[in-house]
Design an enzyme around this catalytic site. Structure first.
Site, PDB file in Angstrom:
ATOM      1  CD  GLU A 126      -2.978  -1.073   0.337  1.00 22.81           C
ATOM      2  OE1 GLU A 126      -3.249   0.043  -0.160  1.00 22.81           O
ATOM      3  OE2 GLU A 126      -3.583  -2.112   0.038  1.00 22.81           O
ATOM      4  CG  ASP A 137      -4.811  -7.653   3.155  1.00 20.11           C
ATOM      5  OD1 ASP A 137      -5.905  -7.230   2.757  1.00 20.11           O
ATOM      6  OD2 ASP A 137      -4.131  -8.479   2.520  1.00 20.11           O
ATOM      7  CE  LYS A 141      -5.955 -10.763   1.259  1.00 17.75           C
ATOM      8  NZ  LYS A 141      -4.655 -10.772   0.541  1.00 17.75           N
ATOM      9  N   GLY A 261      -2.968  -8.803  -8.121  1.00 21.10           N
ATOM     10  CA  GLY A 261      -2.728  -8.344  -9.485  1.00 21.10           C
ATOM     11  C   GLY A 261      -4.028  -7.979 -10.173  1.00 21.10           C
TER      12      GLY A 261
END
Length: 275
Positions: A126, A137, A141, A261
């Site tokens: 980031e 993060d 998840k 990506g």
């Protein structure tokens, strides 16, 4: 009906977005989402959202919230829906952190601060790399994949071993890099301790079945030293990997590949739409 008229695609990131989704369900829309905040919000909000979709008959897909286009959530969901039970999940879920710990070698080839700076310059972090190094993060998840496994996990249920202490997050980004440089000896010692035993460092999220735990599972995120025999040992670059072991399949399923990506995420979203 044209599928693109019946599916609402959302890439925003707001904790109260669930209420917008519910309104869309009522209007006949299904939802494909790739933001993590909605699905890692307090479990009661997550459960209400899922129940609303089921009651109305809407489709709600969010595979790309964990591992971009990798079929991590799908693999977990299919196991649970077939009557199987998750025994253990170990995963590297941050391409950024995997890049950093794959490239840092105790100062050889660059200090820890320099490796983090290279990751930022390459666009892997980031704009503020502390957001990646905080592990938040990865925590989000882990909450999402645990819930997909049928475990009603909230943040308080996860044991967190942070990479950095709170004082690293004071001041601006340049002050952060200065702090990293000042603590190079600490990072080098941590690396050398693992390397001397033939181990590699990986930031791992885990969900392990434990009948004695309050939710029958233990959940953890933190930096671990991995042996050569472990599937996460050879993981390199910005790849993600999830090792999923179930009661039916004690020999685990390994899902590995690019976990971030633009092309990967876009293909994952498109796959959610057309499924």
């Amino acid at each position: 009906m044209n599928i693109f008229n019946s599916v609402f695609v959302d890439c925003t990131a707001s904790a109260d977005i669930a209420f917008k989704y519910m309104n869309l369900f009522k209007k006949g829309y299904s939802v494909v989402a790739c933001n993590k905040i909605t699905f890692s919000a307090p479990y009661k909000h997550y459960a209400a959202l899922k129940e609303a979709a089921i009651e109305i008959g809407a489709t709600l897909r969010y595979e790309t919230t964990v591992g971009a286009a990798l079929p991590i959530l799908e693999s977990i969901s299919r196991s649970v829906h077939s009557g199987d039970e998750i025994a253990r999940i170990e995963a590297v879920l941050s391409g950024t952190l995997n890049y950093i710990f794959s490239n840092y070698a105790g100062g050889e080839g660059g200090t820890f601060a320099e490796v983090v700076r290279r990751a930022q310059d390459a666009g892997y972090t980031e704009p503020d790399p502390r957001l990646d190094l905080s592990g938040r993060d990865v925590l989000r998840k882990l909450l999402i994949l645990s819930r997909e496994a049928g475990v009603p996990l909230d943040e308080k249920d996860v044991q967190i071993s942070p990479i950095l202490s709170d004082d690293f997050f004071e001041g601006d980004v340049e002050a952060f890099y200065t702090k990293l440089a000042e603590n190079e000896a600490v990072f080098a010692e941590r690396y050398s301790k693992a390397a001397s035993k033939g181990l590699r460092q990986r930031f791992v999220a885990s969900l392990i079945k434990d009948e004695q735990a309050p939710l029958r599972y233990r959940a953890r995120i933190g930096l671990e030293s991995i042996s050569e025999s472990h599937p996460l040992y050879s993981l390199s670059g910005t790849d993600n990997c999830a090792i999923i072991q179930t009661d039916f399949y004690p020999s685990p399923l390994v899902v590995q590949g690019a976990g971030a990506g633009a092309y990967q995420t876009a293909s994952g979203v498109l796959n959610d739409i057309i499924m």
